[in-house]
Write an enzyme that holds these catalytic residues in place. Structure first.
Site, PDB file in Angstrom:
ATOM      1  N   SER A 138     -20.624  -9.478   4.629  1.00  0.00           N
ATOM      2  CA  SER A 138     -20.893  -8.387   3.693  1.00  0.00           C
ATOM      3  C   SER A 138     -19.716  -8.085   2.768  1.00  0.00           C
ATOM      4  O   SER A 138     -19.904  -7.519   1.691  1.00  0.00           O
ATOM      5  CB  SER A 138     -21.282  -7.122   4.467  1.00  0.00           C
ATOM      6  OG  SER A 138     -20.276  -6.801   5.386  1.00  0.00           O
ATOM      7  N   ASP A 385     -17.249   4.607   6.556  1.00  0.00           N
ATOM      8  CA  ASP A 385     -17.129   3.156   6.390  1.00  0.00           C
ATOM      9  C   ASP A 385     -15.752   2.841   5.801  1.00  0.00           C
ATOM     10  O   ASP A 385     -15.493   3.093   4.621  1.00  0.00           O
ATOM     11  CB  ASP A 385     -18.252   2.670   5.460  1.00  0.00           C
ATOM     12  CG  ASP A 385     -18.176   1.172   5.158  1.00  0.00           C
ATOM     13  OD1 ASP A 385     -17.161   0.532   5.514  1.00  0.00           O
ATOM     14  OD2 ASP A 385     -19.136   0.644   4.554  1.00  0.00           O
ATOM     15  N   HIS A 388     -15.956  -1.748   4.014  1.00  0.00           N
ATOM     16  CA  HIS A 388     -16.380  -2.221   2.695  1.00  0.00           C
ATOM     17  C   HIS A 388     -15.590  -1.490   1.602  1.00  0.00           C
ATOM     18  O   HIS A 388     -14.749  -0.648   1.914  1.00  0.00           O
ATOM     19  CB  HIS A 388     -17.891  -2.015   2.555  1.00  0.00           C
ATOM     20  CG  HIS A 388     -18.658  -2.731   3.624  1.00  0.00           C
ATOM     21  ND1 HIS A 388     -19.081  -2.114   4.780  1.00  0.00           N
ATOM     22  CD2 HIS A 388     -19.028  -4.029   3.742  1.00  0.00           C
ATOM     23  CE1 HIS A 388     -19.689  -2.997   5.560  1.00  0.00           C
ATOM     24  NE2 HIS A 388     -19.671  -4.167   4.958  1.00  0.00           N
TER      25      HIS A 388
END
Ligand SMILES: *[C@@H]1O[C@H](CO)[C@@H](O)[C@H](O)[C@H]1NC(C)=O
Ligand SMILES: *[C@@H]1O[C@H](CO)[C@@H](O)[C@H](O)[C@H]1NC(C)=O
Ligand SMILES: *[C@@H]1O[C@H](CO)[C@@H](O)[C@H](O)[C@H]1NC(C)=O
Ligand SMILES: *[C@@H]1O[C@H](CO)[C@@H](O)[C@H](O)[C@H]1NC(C)=O
Ligand SMILES: *[C@@H]1O[C@H](CO)[C@@H](O)[C@H](O)[C@H]1NC(C)=O
Ligand SMILES: *[C@@H]1O[C@H](CO)[C@@H](O)[C@H](O)[C@H]1NC(C)=O
Length: 408
Positions: A138, A385, A388
């Site tokens: 990702s 998060d 990312h």
């Protein structure tokens, strides 16, 4: 007499003149030498400066990965979040409530040279009738979204499309260039039980460290390949499978992660060496993208993370626990061995420059896959998060580095 004297005085005068001229000449010559020397010095100084200038615009031979972040709100961000047609909800931090957007205004400045200016049209020309494929997890998908956003604004509506049918391959196409910018989901590069592009969150990780063809057949003929694989390996041990996932006679063995990482990269290397056309295909490997899960590393309380961060880490050379130098060394050595076999894979070393950017992660400002419970909502640290990266943001700079190498 007078005349003679005149003559002699004339002569004298002439002699004096000559002497004068001679002296003048000496003076002139000396002066000329001095001036010449000064001029030469100045010129070589000038040349040196020009060389430096030259080096500044030409990244070849310069370490693009060693540098610093410079605040530049004139040129950055390179695009606007809401204007990117194909922005991902996982990375659209502004859309999900992030109000402090200063993280978007930073430019990477290498110490010894400048990055070439990103030109979306030039990139599309370079990709005419070609495929650029990002292969990995990702983080690589985020970089792919960034790359699509970077070219999006120069392509008119209706002249671009996205093809995503739920398979591992997602294709962005610029029709007028017949150019494809694609992402292929293979978080461990080799085959694994996490290969489903949607449901891949499994408690037990299993890799077929010897098998890559299931994936590689889909990216084999690409013109530019950009790989990454890192975070999915981050556990002490990995279960390795010899055999097939859907037969019952497979042999499973738990192996130390570093060793299994090495085995997988060997499989990947062998594939590249034997199957990829090395005169046609440019190969890149993105180094580890650091995470910022442990705020005590930058002087905050234990148990905190990147949540609510708005400033980067200023300590030069900072490396946190989100980076595993041993894994980086394994990649480095795999690339070294490939090079010895005539296959050139350029590492895009984003690790150090991203280490500073603890404020560049989505934190709580992204789409949640599952609705948050009241308990989760009361503890934002728990679901922030810190892996990312918001877009526009840090991955745009990764792509500027990639761009520099694509044109090198
Ligand atoms: C990556 O770049 C950083 C910063 O220049 C450097 O310290 C590090 O050694 C590099 N790592 C590799 C594997 O090239
Ligand atoms: C950039 O930042 C400076 C200082 O914070 C500010 O004065 C200026 O207006 C900003 N420029 C733009 C284009 O936002
Ligand atoms: C960008 O690249 C295109 C195609 O190579 C070129 O025509 C254009 O002048 C470039 N733009 C800038 C600002 O350099
Ligand atoms: C998805 O599209 C690809 C071509 O891009 C095709 O090879 C594949 O079979 C399709 N998969 C599904 C599930 O439709
Ligand atoms: C293994 O499973 C895949 C789908 O998961 C299927 O396409 C394939 O035919 C199966 N192979 C065997 C040998 O059963
Ligand atoms: C490799 O690519 C080059 C350039 O596109 C092409 O000329 C050559 O035929 C290819 N080699 C093979 C074995 O396909």
């Amino acid at each position: 007499m007078v005349k003679k004297s005149n003559i002699s005085s004339d002569f004298l005068a002439a002699a004096v003149d000559v002497r004068c001229t001679f002296q003048t000449l000496v003076v002139l010559i000396v002066a000329a030498l001095v001036v010449g020397a000064v001029y030469l010095t100045a010129e070589s100084g000038y040349l040196m400066q020009e060389d430096e200038e030259e080096q500044k615009v030409r990244p070849a031979g310069c370490d693009l990965f060693s540098g610093r972040w410079v605040y530049d709100n004139e040129s950055y961000p390179l695009y606007k979040e809401e204007e990117c047609t194909f922005m991902s909800d996982q990375l659209a931090c502004g859309k999900f409530g992030r109000s402090d957007l200063s993280f978007q205004h930073w430019r990477w400045q290498p110490h010894q040279c400048d990055l070439p200016r990103y030109n979306a049209t030039a990139l599309l020309e370079r990709l005419r009738n070609k495929r650029l494929v990002f292969v990995g997890d990702s983080l690589n998908r985020g970089q792919w979204v960034s790359m699509v956003c970077l070219v999006d604004k120069v392509i008119p509506r209706g002249r671009k499309y996205m093809h995503n049918n739920g398979s591992a391959l997602i294709t962005f196409k610029a029709k007028d260039y017949n150019a494809k910018i694609e992402f292929y989901w293979a978080p461990l590069l080799v085959e694994s039980n996490s290969d489903d592009p949607v449901s891949h969150r499994l408690p037990d990780r299993i890799v077929r460290a010897q098998a890559i063809e299931k994936h590689a057949r889909h990216w084999n003929d690409a013109d530019i390949l950009v790989f990454n694989t890192y975070l999915w390996w981050r556990r002490p041990q990995i279960k390795v499978l010899w055999g097939s996932f859907n037969t019952s006679d497979g042999i499973y063995k738990k192996i130390k992660m570093l060793r299994s990482y090495e085995m997988a990269l060997k499989t990947w290397s062998d594939w590249l060496e034997i199957h990829v056309n090395r005169t046609k295909t440019q190969l890149f490997f993105m180094s580890m993208s650091p995470t910022h899960e442990r705020a005590e590393e930058w002087g905050r309380m234990k148990g905190e993370n990147c949540y609510s961060e708005t400033e980067m880490i200023s300590k030069e050379g900072f490396i946190g626990d989100g980076t595993d130098p041993n894994m980086m060394r394994i990649v480095d050595s795999a690339l070294g061995e490939l090079k010895a076999r005539g296959v050139n894979v350029q590492m895009i070393n984003i690790t150090q420059l991203s280490e500073y950017r603890k404020e560049g992660h989505p934190s709580i400002h992204r789409k949640q896959w599952e609705p948050l419970t009241e308990e989760q909502k009361s503890n934002p640290l728990g679901y922030a998060d810190c892996i990312h990266w918001c877009l526009p943001g840090v991955p745009d700079v990764w792509n500027e580095l990639l761009y520099a190498y694509i044109f090198n």
